[in-house]
Write a protein that holds these residues in place. Structure first.
Motif, PDB file in Angstrom:
ATOM      1  N   TYR A  59      -3.395  -5.664  43.432  1.00  0.00           N
ATOM      2  CA  TYR A  59      -2.462  -4.384  43.303  1.00  0.00           C
ATOM      3  C   TYR A  59      -2.873  -3.763  44.784  1.00  0.00           C
ATOM      4  O   TYR A  59      -3.720  -2.803  45.118  1.00  0.00           O
ATOM      5  CB  TYR A  59      -3.050  -3.648  42.309  1.00  0.00           C
ATOM      6  CG  TYR A  59      -2.377  -2.369  41.820  1.00  0.00           C
ATOM      7  CD1 TYR A  59      -1.158  -2.025  42.275  1.00  0.00           C
ATOM      8  CD2 TYR A  59      -3.129  -1.469  41.017  1.00  0.00           C
ATOM      9  CE1 TYR A  59      -0.650  -0.785  42.056  1.00  0.00           C
ATOM     10  CE2 TYR A  59      -2.477  -0.124  40.570  1.00  0.00           C
ATOM     11  CZ  TYR A  59      -1.228   0.132  41.254  1.00  0.00           C
ATOM     12  OH  TYR A  59      -0.564   1.243  40.746  1.00  0.00           O
ATOM     13  N   VAL A  83       0.764  -7.511  41.257  1.00  0.00           N
ATOM     14  CA  VAL A  83       1.090  -6.210  40.787  1.00  0.00           C
ATOM     15  C   VAL A  83       2.055  -5.469  41.685  1.00  0.00           C
ATOM     16  O   VAL A  83       1.491  -5.236  42.636  1.00  0.00           O
ATOM     17  CB  VAL A  83      -0.044  -5.353  40.307  1.00  0.00           C
ATOM     18  CG1 VAL A  83       0.307  -4.111  39.616  1.00  0.00           C
ATOM     19  CG2 VAL A  83      -1.083  -6.247  39.355  1.00  0.00           C
ATOM     20  N   TYR A  87       5.264   0.401  40.667  1.00  0.00           N
ATOM     21  CA  TYR A  87       5.378   0.649  39.211  1.00  0.00           C
ATOM     22  C   TYR A  87       4.867   2.011  38.904  1.00  0.00           C
ATOM     23  O   TYR A  87       3.722   2.338  39.704  1.00  0.00           O
ATOM     24  CB  TYR A  87       4.581  -0.309  38.315  1.00  0.00           C
ATOM     25  CG  TYR A  87       5.416  -1.717  38.329  1.00  0.00           C
ATOM     26  CD1 TYR A  87       6.650  -1.885  38.520  1.00  0.00           C
ATOM     27  CD2 TYR A  87       4.717  -2.943  38.003  1.00  0.00           C
ATOM     28  CE1 TYR A  87       7.272  -3.055  38.346  1.00  0.00           C
ATOM     29  CE2 TYR A  87       5.173  -4.206  37.837  1.00  0.00           C
ATOM     30  CZ  TYR A  87       6.649  -4.157  37.859  1.00  0.00           C
ATOM     31  OH  TYR A  87       7.086  -5.538  37.818  1.00  0.00           O
ATOM     32  N   LEU A  92       3.070  -0.143  34.683  1.00  0.00           N
ATOM     33  CA  LEU A  92       1.412  -0.545  34.795  1.00  0.00           C
ATOM     34  C   LEU A  92       0.936  -0.945  33.298  1.00  0.00           C
ATOM     35  O   LEU A  92       0.142  -2.172  33.181  1.00  0.00           O
ATOM     36  CB  LEU A  92       0.853   0.382  35.433  1.00  0.00           C
ATOM     37  CG  LEU A  92       1.142   0.452  37.034  1.00  0.00           C
ATOM     38  CD1 LEU A  92       0.396   1.589  37.568  1.00  0.00           C
ATOM     39  CD2 LEU A  92       0.896  -0.707  37.754  1.00  0.00           C
TER      40      LEU A  92
END
Length: 541
Positions: A59, A83, A87, A92
């Protein structure tokens, strides 16, 4: 040695240990340094119980740690999960739950976002934070500092045997709008999406894993990945460069700026520039036009695109600035890998490009109520691939069954792209036949945006379509049936949507209508809705 991405990378690192591997802003490292750092992080993850098959979220913005952490996962047979840093909470929550992550390696900036969803991420046990300019407290999510824990580990490469069947999972958009994890065995993604190690070598693709070192050329190229690593096209491009022994340059800027990009290209003497369609091409071309002779770009000999529409007009514009540059336009998908390339040799004026029909590339006729079959000459169906394909979607057997089908005893992946089997036996690929909106390389599914719109108290019903946009390829357009007596504005709708979905999915225009068009069955009539939006009717600012 196996067709495992960690095994293959280690062979390259041993062949050219002192060669520069990664550059991201002021961060630079050699192949030996990248390998050693990945070994250290792999040891740390293993010491915290991360084992073969476990999922580790990545992420982060573009950074050297992203690829170092990816390699660390591969080394211990864990599975990195991309990721999307754009988002918001609902998205998420979905991916942290659906992906079954046991650990997450993240930029410090994302601590508040992780704090919001961590309680719902049932399997998440470990957070490792990469420092940035933010000052959020690691203690808020019980995170540890990436470099602090990494430096406490040894650099030895003392891992167990790996497999070509270990997974590489790429999360991408799904038909429900939420992301889907495409499960790629290492061997399959290496050959389907990374050219089997043969992109830069006259020897071609590897025949056995031990061939990897021999595919490293004497004179390395310098290639820049301009898209975020969280996207498959950029992630795969990064792997291609590293497995070739080339220097990979990352765009370290948080936003895309044409002048900044060309400055990086000039400073780093980049040879190959990888973009994502017109959304990147337009600001790059604008910067060149506004700054004649500002940069020395003579080392550039390739501008390539993948993941979104790279129009003929923009390709021609690049040729004016780079008359001797090789322009490439790849097409494929997260599920299909690289399935073809237009380098100016298309056989037809329409379509993304042409590929040869083979035992592993074909057009499948998939009509409800009829047996699935291979197309005959002149027929249009769905572009399909067999052989080196994924094993399905993680945690989604229904979508897997619809996408991975059996025809004549062989498993075929239905890409979702419309295609025609030409009279000469070649295949013309036209692109997505669904309602998916591709805006600047981002996949946006109407149902998800519609759900966000319908959460607005003033909206009775809504449909979402993509309309043509010069820069982004398509932009999100919402056709809205408001509740009686309610006045709606674009600003109000956008503000509402940003609470539910990522910014790039928010409608860029709205059109008000008395009653939404629907088929007799009650299903949305997207064709009529799109025509209404394109006509400009009901447009409201």
């Amino acid at each position: 040695m196996q067709f495992n991405l960690a095994d293959l990378f280690e062979a390259v690192a041993d062949k050219v240990p002192e060669r520069e591997a990664l550059v991201c802003g002021t961060s630079r490292c050699s192949y030996a340094e990248l390998d050693a750092g990945a070994n250290q992080m792999a040891h740390y993850l293993a010491s915290k119980g991360v084992k073969a098959g476990d999922h580790v979220g990545l992420y982060m913005y573009n950074c050297n740690e992203y690829l170092e952490a990816m390699l660390a996962c591969f080394k211990i047979r864990a599975v990195p999960i991309n990721v999307n840093y754009r988002y918001v909470k609902d998205e998420l929550l979905y991916i942290f739950d659906n992906a079954d992550m046991v650990a997450c390696i993240h930029h410090r900036e994302f601590i508040p976002a992780i704090a919001e969803v961590r309680s719902a991420a049932k399997t998440l046990k470990l957070c490792v934070s990469v420092d940035d300019d933010s000052d959020f407290a690691l203690s808020d999510i019980d995170a540890v500092d990436y470099h602090a824990v990494q430096q406490s580990q040894n650099k030895a490469r003392d891992f167990g045997e790996r497999s070509g069947d270990d997974y590489f999972i790429l999360y991408t958009g799904g038909t429900t709008g939420m992301p889907k994890g495409v499960m790629w065995p290492h061997k399959n993604v290496f050959f389907a999406a990374m050219g089997g190690g043969g992109h830069f070598s006259p020897l071609g693709a590897c025949e056995k894993p031990e061939d990897m070192a021999s595919r490293v050329t004497e004179h390395p190229l310098r290639g820049i990945a301009l898209a975020p690593l969280m996207h498959g096209a950029s992630w795969w491009y990064a792997c291609i460069q590293l497995l070739a022994g080339n220097a990979l340059i990352l765009n370290h800027k948080r936003s895309f700026d044409g002048e900044s990009v060309w400055q990086i290209v000039a400073d780093e003497k980049v040879n190959a520039v990888q973009i994502v369609g017109d959304a990147m091409a337009i600001p790059l071309l604008d910067a060149l036009a506004a700054n004649p002779d500002r940069w020395d770009l003579t080392p550039v000999f390739n501008v390539g695109s993948g993941g979104a529409i790279f129009s003929d007009a923009k390709q021609e514009a690049f040729k004016k600035f780079f008359p001797n540059v090789f322009i490439t336009n790849s097409f494929g998908s997260s599920e299909g890998g690289q399935m073809g390339m237009d380098n100016g040799s298309k056989k037809t004026a329409s379509g993304l490009g042409n590929v040869s029909r083979t035992d592993y590339m074909d057009v499948i006729i998939d009509v409800e109520g009829e047996p699935r079959r291979h197309a005959e000459l002149g027929e249009t169906g769905i572009f399909a691939r067999a052989g080196y394909i994924p094993n399905g979607y993680y945690n989604d057997p229904v979508k897997t069954a619809k996408t991975f089908i059996e025809v004549d005893g062989k498993t075929w992946l239905l890409t979702g792209d419309a295609a025609k089997l030409e009279d000469d036996g070649s295949i013309t690929v036209f692109g997505r036949g669904s309602n998916c909106i591709n805006s600047g390389g981002e996949k946006i599914f109407p149902e998800e945006v519609e759900d966000a719109l319908k959460a607005h108290d003033g909206i009775f019903d809504a449909l979402v379509v993509g309309v043509a946009d010069e820069r982004w390829g398509s932009r999100v357009s919402a056709i809205i049936q408001p509740r009686k007596g309610i006045q709606l504005s674009l600003e109000n709708i956008q503000e509402h949507c940003r609470k539910h979905i990522a910014g790039y999915k928010v409608p860029r225009e709205i059109h008000l209508i008395d009653e939404l068009p629907r088929a007799p069955s009650g299903k949305p009539d997207y064709k009529t809705a799109k025509a209404f939006a394109e006509s400009g009717k009901g447009a409201t600012s």
